[in-house]
Motif scaffolding. Structure first.
Motif, short mmCIF file in Angstrom:
data_model
loop_
_atom_site.label_atom_id
_atom_site.label_comp_id
_atom_site.label_asym_id
_atom_site.label_seq_id
_atom_site.Cartn_x
_atom_site.Cartn_y
_atom_site.Cartn_z
N LYS A 268 11.39 -13.07 35.41
CA LYS A 268 10.27 -12.17 35.08
C LYS A 268 10.11 -11.19 36.24
O LYS A 268 9.85 -11.59 37.38
CB LYS A 268 8.99 -12.97 34.90
CG LYS A 268 7.78 -12.09 34.59
CD LYS A 268 6.51 -12.92 34.45
CE LYS A 268 5.30 -12.03 34.18
NZ LYS A 268 4.05 -12.82 34.05
N PRO A 269 10.26 -9.88 35.99
CA PRO A 269 10.11 -8.89 37.08
C PRO A 269 8.70 -8.89 37.66
O PRO A 269 7.71 -8.99 36.93
CB PRO A 269 10.42 -7.56 36.39
CG PRO A 269 11.19 -7.92 35.17
CD PRO A 269 10.65 -9.26 34.73
N LEU A 270 8.62 -8.80 38.98
CA LEU A 270 7.34 -8.66 39.68
C LEU A 270 7.18 -7.23 40.21
O LEU A 270 6.09 -6.66 40.17
CB LEU A 270 7.26 -9.65 40.85
CG LEU A 270 7.41 -11.13 40.48
CD1 LEU A 270 7.48 -11.97 41.75
CD2 LEU A 270 6.24 -11.58 39.60
N ILE A 271 8.27 -6.69 40.74
CA ILE A 271 8.34 -5.31 41.21
C ILE A 271 9.66 -4.75 40.69
O ILE A 271 10.70 -5.38 40.83
CB ILE A 271 8.31 -5.21 42.76
CG1 ILE A 271 7.00 -5.77 43.30
CG2 ILE A 271 8.50 -3.77 43.21
CD1 ILE A 271 6.98 -5.88 44.83
N ASN A 272 9.62 -3.57 40.10
CA ASN A 272 10.83 -2.97 39.54
C ASN A 272 10.77 -1.48 39.83
O ASN A 272 10.19 -0.71 39.06
CB ASN A 272 10.89 -3.24 38.04
CG ASN A 272 12.30 -3.50 37.55
OD1 ASN A 272 13.26 -3.27 38.27
ND2 ASN A 272 12.43 -3.98 36.32
N LEU A 273 11.34 -1.07 40.97
CA LEU A 273 11.21 0.30 41.43
C LEU A 273 12.18 1.24 40.73
O LEU A 273 13.24 0.83 40.24
CB LEU A 273 11.42 0.36 42.94
CG LEU A 273 10.43 -0.47 43.76
CD1 LEU A 273 10.77 -0.40 45.24
CD2 LEU A 273 8.98 -0.02 43.52
N GLU A 274 11.82 2.51 40.70
CA GLU A 274 12.66 3.52 40.04
C GLU A 274 13.98 3.68 40.79
O GLU A 274 14.04 3.66 42.02
CB GLU A 274 11.94 4.86 40.02
CG GLU A 274 10.91 5.01 38.92
CD GLU A 274 10.48 6.45 38.78
OE1 GLU A 274 10.89 7.11 37.80
OE2 GLU A 274 9.74 6.91 39.65
N ARG A 275 15.04 3.85 40.01
CA ARG A 275 16.36 4.10 40.59
C ARG A 275 17.20 4.81 39.53
O ARG A 275 16.82 4.88 38.36
CB ARG A 275 17.07 2.83 41.06
CG ARG A 275 17.40 1.84 39.97
CD ARG A 275 16.26 0.91 39.70
NE ARG A 275 16.61 -0.18 38.80
CZ ARG A 275 15.76 -1.11 38.43
NH1 ARG A 275 14.51 -1.11 38.88
NH2 ARG A 275 16.13 -2.06 37.61
#
Length: 390
Positions: free
Chosen positions: A42-49
């Motif tokens: 489960k993602p907690l932080i998923n930054l733009e890339r």
């Protein structure tokens, strides 16, 4: 970053993992058919890339991950990201590396390998090009294949340092550059992008627009002084750069702090372990040493979350000293997730294409990062102030 063998002379020669396909082949056995069913993330932080790329048969992971990191910095700053030419960066490194190789009479590494700091150093000195202007595919393939080119370049450099004329002529660098032109293409003095004309330097300044001085490379070498710059003693540090030395636990607090603040992290590490599975997209440190595992334990290595070995500074240093941790590969940490047992993992973007269980991404435990990291690249603003005051 790449696996290396060292000859009886002082010359370090790239032999095995200079190419993505060779490194993947060495990891082929690190798989489980049931891994994707055994792990639930489960993602907690998923930054733009930007999108996942494929470095092909070349050891240019450092350029792919470093430029992906720059693209993420553009996104973080609200800019439209550029698809940066990784091979332009690599080409510029080959020129600088060749100069150093000749000056050192061949007593320094040669090959595709490099470090994350090379991307920032080249950006600062040579600027950057968009992928659409410089693909590096000038020799009849649709993907990087550097074996022939590198064999020619190495042979040329070894011939040069034999110094048959008694004094080196100034022509050797012109001849060397001509080989790069033949395989990778000539670098344009200027080019048009979105209707405006740029040079590589003006493109870096006006379009990409990051300041290379805002970034720092970190390492963790327990037997070197902490919280100061130390020599990054890995073979692919051909430029003899220094990195800021932090503690083993600081590696994790620094990455967590950066991700919490919206900064991605360039990550250089050893990926040659049996408990690193590219196919399954999972890496962790099992409690039992792989060589001492039963056949059943090996079979279920990636069947689901397992307890991990406790990582200490002493264990980390020992792994460097006995070559069980080597400078293999560079990737980008872009987020954080947890499994069904609430254990945290870092979400890692790779440059080996999308043909694994997570379409080019991996989930890597904090223990693995503590144990197998060789260096980090990140924006200074993402580092806790009690760790870095530069």
């Amino acid at each position: 970053m790449k696996k290396l063998f060292i000859t009886a002379t002082a010359v370090v020669i790239s032999v095995t993992a200079q190419a993505q396909d060779e490194l993947i082949k060495s990891l082929d056995g690190n798989t489980s058919l049931s891994a994707k069913e055994g792990f639930m993330f489960k993602p907690l932080i998923n930054l733009e890339r930007t999108s996942v790329k494929n470095q092909g048969s070349s050891g240019t992971c450092w350029s792919y991950s470093g430029n992906s990191f720059i693209e993420s910095e553009m996104l973080r700053e609200g800019k439209t990201p550029v698809d940066i030419s990784e091979i332009y960066t690599a080409r510029c490194v080959y020129i600088e590396k060749a100069k150093n190789y000749v000056r050192m009479h061949g007593n320094v590494s040669w090959g595709d390998g490099g470090e994350l700091h090379d991307v920032m150093n080249i950006y600062k000195k040579y600027g950057a090009l968009p992928q659409e202007v410089y693909t590096g595919l000038n020799y009849g393939t649709d993907i990087n294949r550097f074996g022939e080119m590198q064999a020619i370049l190495k042979g040329m450099l070894d011939g040069i340092i034999q110094n048959k004329n008694g004094n080196l002529t100034p022509n050797w660098i012109t001849a060397f550059t001509a080989v790069l032109d033949s395989y990778l293409g000539q670098v344009p003095e200027s080019f048009t992008y979105n209707g405006k004309t740029y040079t590589p330097q003006s493109f870096a300044q006006e379009v990409i627009g990051i300041n290379a001085n805002d970034y720092v490379e970190l390492t963790s070498i327990p037997d070197e002084p902490l919280y100061q710059d130390v020599f990054l003693a890995v073979p692919d540090n051909w430029s003899f750069d220094y990195a800021y030395n932090i503690s083993t636990t600081d590696l994790i607090s620094t990455i967590d702090n950066a991700l919490d603040k919206g900064y991605t992290v360039g990550w250089a590490a050893d990926v040659s372990e049996k408990y690193f599975s590219w196919k399954n997209g999972v890496a962790y440190v099992p409690e039992t040493e792989y060589a001492k595992m039963s056949a059943e334990e090996k079979e279920s290595l990636f069947s689901g979350p397992k307890d991990e070995l406790t990582i200490t500074a002493e264990l980390r240093q020992q792994a460097f000293d006995n070559y069980s941790t080597t400078d293999d590969h560079a990737m980008q940490i872009v987020g954080k997730a947890k499994d069904q047992n609430n254990k945290e993992y870092y979400i890692v973007k790779n440059s080996w294409g999308t043909k694994n269980d997570y379409e080019g991404y991996l989930y890597v435990t904090k223990n693995y990062v503590m144990y197998k990291t060789t260096a980090l690249l990140l924006n200074k603003a993402g580092i806790p102030k009690n760790i870095y005051k530069g």
